[in-house]
Design a protein around this motif. Sequence first.
Motif, PDB file in Angstrom:
ATOM      1  N   ILE A   1       0.834  -1.205   0.000  1.00 55.06           N
ATOM      2  CA  ILE A   1       0.000   0.000   0.000  1.00 55.06           C
ATOM      3  C   ILE A   1       0.868   1.254   0.000  1.00 55.06           C
ATOM      4  O   ILE A   1       0.643   2.188  -0.784  1.00 55.06           O
ATOM      5  CB  ILE A   1      -0.938  -0.008   1.222  1.00 55.06           C
ATOM      6  CG1 ILE A   1      -2.013  -1.085   1.045  1.00 55.06           C
ATOM      7  CG2 ILE A   1      -1.591   1.367   1.412  1.00 55.06           C
ATOM      8  CD1 ILE A   1      -2.900  -1.263   2.257  1.00 55.06           C
ATOM      9  N   GLU A   2       1.873   1.283   0.888  1.00 58.67           N
ATOM     10  CA  GLU A   2       2.742   2.456   0.967  1.00 58.67           C
ATOM     11  C   GLU A   2       3.514   2.656  -0.339  1.00 58.67           C
ATOM     12  O   GLU A   2       3.709   3.789  -0.786  1.00 58.67           O
ATOM     13  CB  GLU A   2       3.715   2.316   2.135  1.00 58.67           C
ATOM     14  CG  GLU A   2       3.077   2.452   3.497  1.00 58.67           C
ATOM     15  CD  GLU A   2       2.465   3.821   3.723  1.00 58.67           C
ATOM     16  OE1 GLU A   2       2.937   4.807   3.102  1.00 58.67           O
ATOM     17  OE2 GLU A   2       1.507   3.907   4.500  1.00 58.67           O
ATOM     18  N   ASN A   3       3.942   1.565  -0.949  1.00 58.40           N
ATOM     19  CA  ASN A   3       4.731   1.665  -2.174  1.00 58.40           C
ATOM     20  C   ASN A   3       3.956   2.333  -3.304  1.00 58.40           C
ATOM     21  O   ASN A   3       4.528   3.040  -4.135  1.00 58.40           O
ATOM     22  CB  ASN A   3       5.181   0.273  -2.612  1.00 58.40           C
ATOM     23  CG  ASN A   3       6.121   0.310  -3.798  1.00 58.40           C
ATOM     24  OD1 ASN A   3       7.143   0.981  -3.767  1.00 58.40           O
ATOM     25  ND2 ASN A   3       5.783  -0.422  -4.843  1.00 58.40           N
ATOM     26  N   PHE A   4       2.649   2.100  -3.343  1.00 57.79           N
ATOM     27  CA  PHE A   4       1.832   2.669  -4.417  1.00 57.79           C
ATOM     28  C   PHE A   4       1.149   3.973  -4.026  1.00 57.79           C
ATOM     29  O   PHE A   4       0.365   4.524  -4.797  1.00 57.79           O
ATOM     30  CB  PHE A   4       0.782   1.639  -4.865  1.00 57.79           C
ATOM     31  CG  PHE A   4       1.384   0.429  -5.526  1.00 57.79           C
ATOM     32  CD1 PHE A   4       2.064   0.540  -6.726  1.00 57.79           C
ATOM     33  CD2 PHE A   4       1.300  -0.815  -4.929  1.00 57.79           C
ATOM     34  CE1 PHE A   4       2.643  -0.566  -7.326  1.00 57.79           C
ATOM     35  CE2 PHE A   4       1.875  -1.932  -5.510  1.00 57.79           C
ATOM     36  CZ  PHE A   4       2.547  -1.810  -6.722  1.00 57.79           C
TER      37      PHE A   4
ATOM     38  N   ASN B   1       1.240   8.093  -2.646  1.00 57.07           N
ATOM     39  CA  ASN B   1       2.039   9.284  -2.957  1.00 57.07           C
ATOM     40  C   ASN B   1       2.002  10.266  -1.786  1.00 57.07           C
ATOM     41  O   ASN B   1       1.970  11.473  -1.971  1.00 57.07           O
ATOM     42  CB  ASN B   1       1.534   9.958  -4.240  1.00 57.07           C
ATOM     43  CG  ASN B   1       0.071  10.386  -4.133  1.00 57.07           C
ATOM     44  OD1 ASN B   1      -0.590  10.100  -3.128  1.00 57.07           O
ATOM     45  ND2 ASN B   1      -0.438  11.067  -5.150  1.00 57.07           N
ATOM     46  N   LYS B   2       1.998   9.713  -0.571  1.00 56.69           N
ATOM     47  CA  LYS B   2       1.910  10.533   0.630  1.00 56.69           C
ATOM     48  C   LYS B   2       3.285  11.090   1.015  1.00 56.69           C
ATOM     49  O   LYS B   2       4.327  10.574   0.607  1.00 56.69           O
ATOM     50  CB  LYS B   2       1.348   9.707   1.789  1.00 56.69           C
ATOM     51  CG  LYS B   2      -0.065   9.179   1.548  1.00 56.69           C
ATOM     52  CD  LYS B   2      -1.069  10.310   1.416  1.00 56.69           C
ATOM     53  CE  LYS B   2      -2.481   9.783   1.292  1.00 56.69           C
ATOM     54  NZ  LYS B   2      -3.476  10.884   1.182  1.00 56.69           N
TER      55      LYS B   2
ATOM     56  N   GLU C   1       8.364   7.382   2.320  1.00 56.57           N
ATOM     57  CA  GLU C   1       9.691   6.776   2.498  1.00 56.57           C
ATOM     58  C   GLU C   1       9.927   6.313   3.923  1.00 56.57           C
ATOM     59  O   GLU C   1      10.422   5.198   4.159  1.00 56.57           O
ATOM     60  CB  GLU C   1      10.787   7.764   2.073  1.00 56.57           C
ATOM     61  CG  GLU C   1      10.880   7.963   0.569  1.00 56.57           C
ATOM     62  CD  GLU C   1      12.075   8.816   0.191  1.00 56.57           C
ATOM     63  OE1 GLU C   1      12.900   9.123   1.084  1.00 56.57           O
ATOM     64  OE2 GLU C   1      12.181   9.194  -0.988  1.00 56.57           O
ATOM     65  N   SER C   2       9.573   7.150   4.896  1.00 56.19           N
ATOM     66  CA  SER C   2       9.799   6.765   6.293  1.00 56.19           C
ATOM     67  C   SER C   2       8.855   5.640   6.704  1.00 56.19           C
ATOM     68  O   SER C   2       9.240   4.751   7.473  1.00 56.19           O
ATOM     69  CB  SER C   2       9.637   7.970   7.222  1.00 56.19           C
ATOM     70  OG  SER C   2       8.335   8.513   7.138  1.00 56.19           O
ATOM     71  N   SER C   3       7.631   5.648   6.180  1.00 56.46           N
ATOM     72  CA  SER C   3       6.689   4.573   6.499  1.00 56.46           C
ATOM     73  C   SER C   3       7.201   3.242   5.967  1.00 56.46           C
ATOM     74  O   SER C   3       7.135   2.207   6.653  1.00 56.46           O
ATOM     75  CB  SER C   3       5.310   4.875   5.903  1.00 56.46           C
ATOM     76  OG  SER C   3       4.724   5.995   6.515  1.00 56.46           O
ATOM     77  N   ILE C   4       7.726   3.249   4.738  1.00 57.28           N
ATOM     78  CA  ILE C   4       8.289   2.024   4.162  1.00 57.28           C
ATOM     79  C   ILE C   4       9.466   1.542   4.987  1.00 57.28           C
ATOM     80  O   ILE C   4       9.600   0.344   5.266  1.00 57.28           O
ATOM     81  CB  ILE C   4       8.700   2.270   2.693  1.00 57.28           C
ATOM     82  CG1 ILE C   4       7.450   2.327   1.801  1.00 57.28           C
ATOM     83  CG2 ILE C   4       9.656   1.182   2.199  1.00 57.28           C
ATOM     84  CD1 ILE C   4       7.740   2.698   0.362  1.00 57.28           C
ATOM     85  N   ASP C   5      10.310   2.457   5.423  1.00 54.99           N
ATOM     86  CA  ASP C   5      11.471   2.073   6.224  1.00 54.99           C
ATOM     87  C   ASP C   5      11.050   1.427   7.538  1.00 54.99           C
ATOM     88  O   ASP C   5      11.575   0.375   7.926  1.00 54.99           O
ATOM     89  CB  ASP C   5      12.340   3.294   6.496  1.00 54.99           C
ATOM     90  CG  ASP C   5      13.569   2.950   7.326  1.00 54.99           C
ATOM     91  OD1 ASP C   5      14.367   2.112   6.871  1.00 54.99           O
ATOM     92  OD2 ASP C   5      13.712   3.496   8.430  1.00 54.99           O
TER      93      ASP C   5
END
Length: 267
Positions: free
Chosen positions: A113-116, A118-119, A123-127
């Motif tokens: 979800i985070e990868n797709f 545009n929030k 980047e920090s959420s993915i990390d």
Amino acid sequence: MTNIYFIGCDAVHPDSFVFDIPEGHDCWLLVHTKTPALFLVNSEIKEYPAHSAVLFRPHQKIYYRACADKYINDWIRFDSTESYITATTLPFGVPFSLDDPEYCHQLFHLLSIENFSNKNYKESSIDYLLRTLFNKLLESYDSDNVSPLYYELLNLRVKIHNNPGNHWTVPIMADYLHISPGYLQTLYKNTFYISCMDDVIGSRIHMSKEYLIHGANSIAEISTFCGYNNVEHFCRQFKQLTGNTPGTFRMKAVHSSTPLVASNNEH
């Protein structure tokens, strides 16, 4: 810094599926199998069960294929300069079983979800999510004697602490795990170092403190909210565990210059 190239969640493949990359990828590949699969490990093709994870480092030979009617997996290809990945102690190219595959699957789902998205904080959420996923992988890989029921027990404990007002009894809790009441009591105490009923009582007292400090409900109402059939029993148990009656505890909280913090360390 982490960059995701491709990510798949609940990807379904036919029984003819083969993934053969002799020179490997230029990046990392992490796979979570949701069905059994065949992997090439130490020059030998072996079958590994569902809910296995395998990490391939950059330029490592990759070979795995379906061994049933269909093959389902979660997977992610990514680059990273983070040390929790580049210096990981996880094995490379060798599948290992996951203690809590559903938890890991949900992390793959959230990463997708985070990868797709545009929030702004993508980047920090993915990390953070990837760090958590790698922590769960390490927990599984390093665990020697985790009970097969550990995560079901943990989910039960979460339910108890989120819903202390429920009518919790040992038989009801045992039925939740489909085991005998006696076995539940032994397993729960050995796992969390507290009996299941003491944990219920602790969760009720903890919740009642929150109501007493931050709410305007009467003590009788709080007693009911927290699962007590009569207020006298609640007051007696509260004083036994905290040293104060609910009324005294509330009065001290109101008049204290430093607000009391509801603690759950009675046991």
